[in-house]
Design a protein around this motif. Sequence first.
Motif, PDB file in Angstrom:
ATOM      1  N   PHE A  33      26.538  33.961  51.973  1.00 18.14           N
ATOM      2  CA  PHE A  33      26.771  34.762  50.780  1.00 18.14           C
ATOM      3  C   PHE A  33      25.449  35.021  50.075  1.00 18.14           C
ATOM      4  O   PHE A  33      24.619  34.113  49.942  1.00 18.14           O
ATOM      5  N   VAL A  34      25.261  36.263  49.613  1.00 19.04           N
ATOM      6  CA  VAL A  34      24.106  36.641  48.803  1.00 19.04           C
ATOM      7  C   VAL A  34      24.617  37.211  47.488  1.00 19.04           C
ATOM      8  O   VAL A  34      25.463  38.113  47.481  1.00 19.04           O
ATOM      9  N   SER A  83      29.015  44.442  50.087  1.00 19.87           N
ATOM     10  CA  SER A  83      27.955  43.520  49.687  1.00 19.87           C
ATOM     11  C   SER A  83      28.138  43.050  48.244  1.00 19.87           C
ATOM     12  O   SER A  83      27.591  42.020  47.860  1.00 19.87           O
ATOM     13  N   ASP A  84      28.909  43.802  47.452  1.00 17.21           N
ATOM     14  CA  ASP A  84      29.168  43.440  46.057  1.00 17.21           C
ATOM     15  C   ASP A  84      30.450  42.637  45.873  1.00 17.21           C
ATOM     16  O   ASP A  84      30.754  42.203  44.761  1.00 17.21           O
ATOM     17  N   TRP A  85      31.213  42.468  46.927  1.00 15.42           N
ATOM     18  CA  TRP A  85      32.497  41.783  46.776  1.00 15.42           C
ATOM     19  C   TRP A  85      32.310  40.347  46.283  1.00 15.42           C
ATOM     20  O   TRP A  85      31.367  39.653  46.689  1.00 15.42           O
ATOM     21  N   ALA A 107      38.326  40.456  46.468  1.00 16.49           N
ATOM     22  CA  ALA A 107      37.020  41.126  46.410  1.00 16.49           C
ATOM     23  C   ALA A 107      36.652  41.582  45.015  1.00 16.49           C
ATOM     24  O   ALA A 107      35.481  41.573  44.629  1.00 16.49           O
ATOM     25  N   GLY A 108      37.640  41.998  44.223  1.00 17.50           N
ATOM     26  CA  GLY A 108      37.370  42.462  42.871  1.00 17.50           C
ATOM     27  C   GLY A 108      36.804  43.862  42.836  1.00 17.50           C
ATOM     28  O   GLY A 108      36.550  44.479  43.879  1.00 17.50           O
ATOM     29  N   GLY A 109      36.583  44.363  41.599  1.00 17.72           N
ATOM     30  CA  GLY A 109      36.084  45.723  41.474  1.00 17.72           C
ATOM     31  C   GLY A 109      34.985  45.904  40.465  1.00 17.72           C
ATOM     32  O   GLY A 109      34.312  46.932  40.454  1.00 17.72           O
TER      33      GLY A 109
END
Length: 532
Positions: A33-34, A83-85, A107-109
């Motif tokens: 994870f990054v 990549s933003d999840w 994952a979200g938004g």
Amino acid sequence: MALALLVLLAASIATAAEPFVFEEAAAKNGLKFVLENHPTPQKHMVETMAGGLAVFDYDGDGAPDVFFANGAALPSLKKSGPSDWNRLFRNRGDGTFEDVTRKAGVAGGGYAMGASAADYDNDGHADLFVPGVFGNQLLRNQGDGKFQDAIAKSGIQSDRWSVAAGWFDYDNDGYLDLFVVNYADWTPAYDRFCGDRNRNVRVYCHPKYFKPIANQLYRNRGDGTFEDVTKASGIGAHAGRGMSVAFADFDADGDQDAFVTNDNLPNSLFLNQGDGTFLEDALLAGAALLSHGKPVASMGADATDFDNDGRPDLTVTALAGESFPVFRNEGDGLFLDVTNSSGAAKAVARYAGWGLGFGDFDRDGWKDLFTANSHVNDLVEQFEPYEYEQENLILRNVGGKFVASLALPGKKAHRGAGIADFDGDGRLDVVTSSLGGAAELWLNRTSGGAWIAFDLQGTKSNRDGIGVCIELAGQTNCMASAVGYASSRLTPVFFGLKDAKVAKATVRWPSGTVQTIDTPAAGKVHRIVEPD
């Protein structure tokens, strides 16, 4: 690395103890994870404050899983791709992980800041609250490996920049209530230039330029919805720049209280009056400020009895040059600044900290302190004699005094942290996040004494047993899920035993029930159910 070895050697000689030994295994074990914080030329303050995480067993298999909150594009505050999840990693039971984000539906938004885990609906499955920038999530665990976002019907608002949150049963009705920590009055349109115009060097603005706002308290009705009691409880009368929250019964009156770290403002201590209201008493209690009387950049918080006197103390991370405040509970809800006398000030003199947590890493009966470190300002080296990226620290607890014992190799912009026994070997490990960097999984290989842990299930109290305190072998450890910076740890209550024989464990439930467990066996996790 050489510095870490020197510090390790000196600490080992000074304490005549086995050295701490940790192995970094995130990539090898599948925890890939990054943290995408999306830094911009405008230096939006949210960019440097991301990074909370949660350690909890979402699938009930007894192995701690990991959830990471993740950022989003700016100024839109919308996730632009995978990549933003936000990410959920399932522990296979041996400390290796699989990414189940898509399957779990988490994952979200938006721009998420932190995470807080607890079973808010008492159905036996751990849920998640994810605070964010004008967008919170209430992820209800359906028990089939999937989560459903229940925020729309919950009554919980998303109208503020929320950094952290925590679950606690403030009214002792058996349902967990939600405390949301808010930072400041800010919008993406905020464009003040801070730094050195002559050199065209722009930095994140000092917190003094951001107007403080109040935190929020939501009472759990027990039907999946929440009542906003921010005003009625008195919480809404106190504005701050909140960063994290820690819960405990600080004044020993049987009710859970809340301590909130504030950025460059006095900290808040909300004492539960037992009638649905709270008294903010940090200044008189001695927990608002250090003894020099000036506020610091208080960030992470942990309410743990570090000196084994049976009372919950307070430990806080702050910036380099400010030390990491330690407030010892003197009884009756009064605190004494022991930052210097505890050894903490000397041990962390050059560090800035975010996440933190206590864990008995060598199982000697004294809880050691882990801190996740980095400065807030990525250009600090152009202005001050401090580093931006820093290594993490473990401070050994020697009879209630802290000694810098291990600097974990690898300088990064560390933020969140979580402590748990990820590989099931009876030793506490650590997971961390860092801005723009890979997550770290530090597996504990330290020699040490025996151990025992307790997995709690309330019947009259809340299902997770949050607020339970256990007395065993001269120690008192309590169950709390809000730990560190914008992070959460919902794991069994762990005790290092050294060579002590366990005669009994006394379990004190929030309902008032007191339970005695005679001669529990060491080296295992005991499931303790509250008597009806």
